[in-house]
Motif scaffolding. Structure first.
Motif, short mmCIF file in Angstrom:
data_model
loop_
_atom_site.label_atom_id
_atom_site.label_comp_id
_atom_site.label_asym_id
_atom_site.label_seq_id
_atom_site.Cartn_x
_atom_site.Cartn_y
_atom_site.Cartn_z
N GLU A 185 10.36 6.83 -9.14
CA GLU A 185 8.92 6.92 -9.10
C GLU A 185 8.44 8.17 -9.86
O GLU A 185 7.53 8.11 -10.67
CB GLU A 185 8.58 7.02 -7.62
N HIS A 202 0.83 -1.20 0.00
CA HIS A 202 0.00 0.00 0.00
C HIS A 202 0.86 1.25 0.00
O HIS A 202 2.08 1.18 0.22
CB HIS A 202 -0.93 -0.02 1.21
N ASN A 203 0.24 2.39 -0.19
CA ASN A 203 0.96 3.67 -0.12
C ASN A 203 1.62 3.79 1.24
O ASN A 203 0.97 3.59 2.26
CB ASN A 203 0.01 4.85 -0.31
N1 ATP Z 1 12.92 11.12 3.62
C1 ATP Z 1 12.00 10.68 4.49
N2 ATP Z 1 11.91 11.21 5.71
C2 ATP Z 1 10.99 10.79 6.59
N3 ATP Z 1 10.09 9.83 6.35
C3 ATP Z 1 10.11 9.26 5.14
C4 ATP Z 1 11.06 9.66 4.14
N4 ATP Z 1 10.85 8.91 3.04
C5 ATP Z 1 9.82 8.11 3.32
N5 ATP Z 1 9.37 8.30 4.58
C6 ATP Z 1 8.28 7.58 5.23
O1 ATP Z 1 8.49 6.21 5.04
C7 ATP Z 1 7.28 5.52 4.79
C8 ATP Z 1 7.42 4.68 3.54
O2 ATP Z 1 7.56 5.52 2.42
P1 ATP Z 1 7.80 4.96 0.97
O3 ATP Z 1 8.01 6.12 0.08
O4 ATP Z 1 8.87 3.94 1.01
O5 ATP Z 1 6.41 4.27 0.63
P2 ATP Z 1 5.94 3.54 -0.71
O6 ATP Z 1 5.64 2.13 -0.35
O7 ATP Z 1 6.90 3.76 -1.79
O8 ATP Z 1 4.58 4.30 -0.99
P3 ATP Z 1 3.89 4.73 -2.38
O9 ATP Z 1 3.15 3.56 -2.88
O10 ATP Z 1 2.97 5.82 -1.98
O11 ATP Z 1 4.98 5.18 -3.31
C9 ATP Z 1 6.20 6.59 4.70
O12 ATP Z 1 5.49 6.56 5.92
C10 ATP Z 1 6.94 7.88 4.59
O13 ATP Z 1 6.29 8.89 5.26
#
Ligand code: ATP
Ligand code: MG
Lengths: 274, 305
Positions: free
Chosen positions: B83, B39-40
């Motif tokens: 992305e 998920h996101n």
């Molecule tokens: N640079 C950062 N600083 C602080 N928190 C971060 C940072 N990058 C990501 N996060 C946190 O880490 C978690 C995972 O983020 P990530 O971008 O890996 O998700 P994702 O699975 O790729 O989601 P999406 O499907 O929306 O792309 C999120 O809760 C986000 O807020």
């Protein structure tokens, strides 16, 4: 290493040409320089100095304001702009170093500054010579201006990248760059002059003031160019001994500043979390 | 360390006090297509960035084909499609790719071929600023293909692509994998991944909750298979009685059963007398069903709905 530096420098130059940065810088330099030459052409002959020498003195003052401004404009989004666009993470996954990326950018931007300064002041110098003649000292002073101005610019490029590396957004970086210009180029001088008046010939005037003057790249640049030329002693009213001593220190300062500020920018960029 | 694969062992990542990844272990072998679902905010992008060395681990190890993450060797090995890609609008597609080729230490001979492959040959000399989102995405893909990497890390590569472009995209991914590249794709587009990947990893809130081939995941989940039998007019009740299913409307009967009963059920339908059944539709649990199953099980407490 060398290929990635030249690749980055090449692409930065191309971008600067495309979005007219090169053209704007050259035009800005040329127009301001020409305006100063012709504004200064009125009172010549009075002291028996050629127009070129007079012009170089006013071009020096122009450079103190314009070279840092151009450099900051070129560099303020050097790191934060890439980060904001999202191209920085991709760039950093390529087999090259952050040092090479920054070096490439710096080379491109120094070349642009050099181009703008040499073309702008070249044309202005030519115009002054044609309109009011030139002496050997005048030519020498103009040449000195042409190689010291890029050093001053480079010092501010490093400052621009450093501020960019502290910012998450280009808008923040832009604000910081403007503040840096105001502080280092305008307020700094006002501050130490104010202190000078307040001190009224005390320890500050004799010991601290010269050091503070030399420590600022813009003032160091002014001293290097002013103390070397004939127009200098006229314009500054500085006594010759102080002139000679601080002239060497200023030259050193002017060379150390770009090296130091670019080095600091490198350290900041290395620590930049994408 | 094995030099023929990507190995992630017990990877942990904290941003401040937030644990974004917890104990993630996986490997991707040369020539394999592996998907990462979640998920996101599940941590997909974070995992990919850790593999690339763009951000540091707080625990565990990652080995990229025999190189530590972030090393020069690792960067030579892996290519990345971010992305969100936003190239400089003032450059043309060809200039941008030439630049990447030089950065990668290549001659740039392949640029034209790669542009052709991703369908940008005719737009190659236009400024990227004039490109559509899909076209920009293809520049991103082109720079991955151009590097002929041992490992390709693609973060939601098909977002913004139309259905035909998606298909071409997966054709190109297949080609990469056939040439020996280990392909690691994160995505939300479940239906397209279903057919196009060898193995699937599912993440929820920073933890790996399932991993394996689609078949293995189906077995593990034990979700029911569904058969919908369309009966001949007014025969639905008879069909329902004989097969033991449930009538869902005036003409259809639905059978729901475990995966191991599939063949028995099919032969029961085949054994019905003529003139009762018009059509049969068999639906094994889809990737979407599996995804729901595993993410619900794996405590998706901060799942955004
Ligand atoms: N640079 C950062 N600083 C602080 N928190 C971060 C940072 N990058 C990501 N996060 C946190 O880490 C978690 C995972 O983020 P990530 O971008 O890996 O998700 P994702 O699975 O790729 O989601 P999406 O499907 O929306 O792309 C999120 O809760 C986000 O807020
Ligand atoms: Mg993501």
């Amino acid at each position: 290493m060398i290929t990635s530096i030249s690749a980055v420098a090449g692409i930065e130059l191309r971008i600067a040409i495309r979005n007219r940065w090169v053209l704007i810088s050259v035009l800005l330099m040329t127009l301001f320089a020409l305006a100063l030459v012709f504004a200064g052409s009125a009172p010549t002959g009075v002291l028996g100095i050629d127009l070129l020498t007079v012009s170089v003195a006013s071009l020096t003052t122009l450079t103190v304001y314009l070279a840092p401004l151009l450099a900051l404009l070129l560099s303020f989004d050097g790191i934060s702009g890439e980060a904001e666009r999202g191209s920085l993470p991709l760039l950093l996954t390529y087999p090259t170093s952050r040092g090479a990326i920054l070096a490439g950018k710096a080379i491109a931007h120094i070349l642009i500054l050099l181009l703008a300064i040499c073309i702008g002041y070249g044309i202005a110098g030519l115009a002054a010579t044609l309109a009011g003649g030139a002496s050997a000292q005048g030519v020498e002073a103009l040449l000195r201006l042409c190689w010291t101005a890029p050093l001053l610019g480079a010092a501010f490029l490093g400052i621009g990248y450093t501020l960019s590396g502290f910012s998450r957004q280009t808008s923040t970086a832009a604000a910081l760059a403007i503040a840096a210009w105001l502080i280092l180029v305008v307020l700094y001088d006002l501050g130490i002059l104010g202190a000078l008046v307040f001190d009224d010939g005390g320890v500050f005037t004799s010991h601290v003031f010269p050091v503070l003057l030399v420590a600022n790249p813009a003032d160091a640049f002014r001293i290097v160019n002013v103390s070397g030329s004939q127009a200098a002693s006229l314009a500054s009213g500085m006594t010759n001994e102080i002139g000679a001593a601080s002239s060497w220190a200023s030259l050193l300062s002017l060379i150390l500043w770009p090296a130091l500020s670019l080095y600091v920018a490198m350290i900041v960029f290395r620590r930049y979390e994408t | 360390m094995n030099s023929g694969r990507l190995t992630v062992e017990n990877a942990c990542k904290k941003y401040g006090r937030q644990e974004v990844l917890q104990d993630v272990s996986l490997s991707v072998f040369a020539g394999e297509r592996v998907a990462l679902l979640g998920h996101n905010g599940a941590g997909k992008t974070t995992l990919i960035k850790l593999i690339l060395g763009l951000t540091g681990l707080t625990g565990g190890t990652i080995d990229v084909f025999g190189h530590p993450t972030g090393s020069d060797g690792a960067r030579r090995t892996a290519a990345y499609l971010p992305e969100t890609v936003n190239f400089h609008g003032m450059l043309t597609g060809r200039e941008q790719l030439r630049f990447f080729a030089r950065l990668a230490g290549e001659s740039g001979k392949q640029v034209d071929g790669v542009l052709e492959k991703v369908g940008l040959a005719s737009a190659a000399d236009k400024r990227i600023g004039t490109y559509s989102k899909g076209m920009r995405q293809r520049i991103g893909l082109a720079q991955v293909l151009m590097r002929r990497p041992q490992l390709a890390l693609l973060d939601e590569p098909t977002s913004g692509l139309d259905p035909i472009s998606r298909r071409t995209f997966y054709d190109l991914v297949d080609e990469l994998a056939q040439a020996g590249t280990a392909v690691f794709v994160s995505s939300h587009a479940l239906t397209e991944l279903e057919a196009r990947t060898d193995r699937i990893h599912i993440m929820a809130s920073g933890k790996l909750v399932a991993a394996g081939s689609l078949d293995a995941l189906r077995k593990e989940a034990g979700l029911p298979t569904r058969i919908t039998v369309k009966a001949v007019h007014e025969k639905a009740d008879a069909v329902a009685a004989k097969l033991g299913g449930e009538r869902v409307n005036c003409s259809s009967v639905q059978l729901t059963f475990g995966a191991d009963e599939k063949l028995d059920r099919i032969s029961a339908i085949a054994g019905l007398e003529k003139g009762l059944v018009e059509d049969v539709d068999l639906a094994p649990p889809s990737l979407e069903d599996l995804y729901r199953h595993f993410t619900a099980k794996g405590d998706g407490s901060d799942h955004i709905n």
